[in-house]
Design a protein around this motif. Structure first.
Motif, PDB file in Angstrom:
ATOM      1  N   THR A 116       3.758   1.561  -1.369  1.00 61.11           N
ATOM      2  CA  THR A 116       4.253   1.693  -2.739  1.00 61.11           C
ATOM      3  C   THR A 116       3.163   2.274  -3.640  1.00 61.11           C
ATOM      4  OG1 THR A 116       5.722  -0.197  -2.420  1.00 61.11           O
ATOM      5  CG2 THR A 116       5.247   0.423  -4.679  1.00 61.11           C
ATOM      6  N   SER A 117       1.939   1.790  -3.460  1.00 61.71           N
ATOM      7  CA  SER A 117       0.819   2.295  -4.267  1.00 61.71           C
ATOM      8  C   SER A 117       0.570   3.774  -3.998  1.00 61.71           C
ATOM      9  CB  SER A 117      -0.445   1.499  -3.968  1.00 61.71           C
ATOM     10  OG  SER A 117      -0.290   0.156  -4.361  1.00 61.71           O
ATOM     11  N   LEU A 145       0.828  -1.208   0.000  1.00 66.24           N
ATOM     12  CA  LEU A 145       0.000   0.000   0.000  1.00 66.24           C
ATOM     13  C   LEU A 145       0.862   1.258   0.000  1.00 66.24           C
ATOM     14  CD1 LEU A 145      -2.822  -1.043   2.475  1.00 66.24           C
ATOM     15  CD2 LEU A 145      -3.027  -0.678   0.017  1.00 66.24           C
ATOM     16  N   GLN A 161       3.272   5.819  -5.693  1.00 66.76           N
ATOM     17  CA  GLN A 161       3.045   5.879  -7.134  1.00 66.76           C
ATOM     18  C   GLN A 161       1.888   6.809  -7.460  1.00 66.76           C
ATOM     19  OE1 GLN A 161       4.940   4.525  -9.583  1.00 66.76           O
ATOM     20  NE2 GLN A 161       3.658   5.684 -10.983  1.00 66.76           N
ATOM     21  N   ALA A 162       0.821   6.738  -6.684  1.00 68.32           N
ATOM     22  CA  ALA A 162      -0.330   7.610  -6.919  1.00 68.32           C
ATOM     23  C   ALA A 162       0.048   9.072  -6.723  1.00 68.32           C
ATOM     24  CB  ALA A 162      -1.480   7.233  -5.984  1.00 68.32           C
TER      25      ALA A 162
END
Length: 85
Positions: A38-39, A36, A42-43
């Motif tokens: 990492t997500s 999460l 990235q977002a």
């Protein structure tokens, strides 16, 4: 008194269920948290890129509007000049 016994039993059962997490459960949760993170990173990066692209698009639109206004002014001057003749 019966109510107190029932509440005590519920509390004991809950603590047993909650207290039985294994190391693999914790590792699984940690890997999910890492995924999460990492997500989210990235977002955030994607959002920053989108903001930069939107800013560039806005600047281009402003330049196009200015060029259009200038062209309209020139055409108006030419039209007025031809009308005087």
């Amino acid at each position: 008194m019966k109510k107190l016994v029932k509440l005590s039993m519920i509390a004991l059962a809950s603590s047993l269920v909650v207290g039985c997490a294994t190391n693999s459960d914790i590792e699984n949760l940690q890997s999910q948290i890492d995924g999460l993170k990492t997500s989210v990173t990235q977002a955030s990066s994607d959002a920053a890129s989108a903001q930069a692209a939107a800013s560039e698009a806005k600047d281009a639109a402003n330049r196009a509007a200015s060029a259009s206004e200038e062209a309209n002014r020139k055409l108006d001057k030419m039209f007025e000049h031809t009308m005087r003749k």
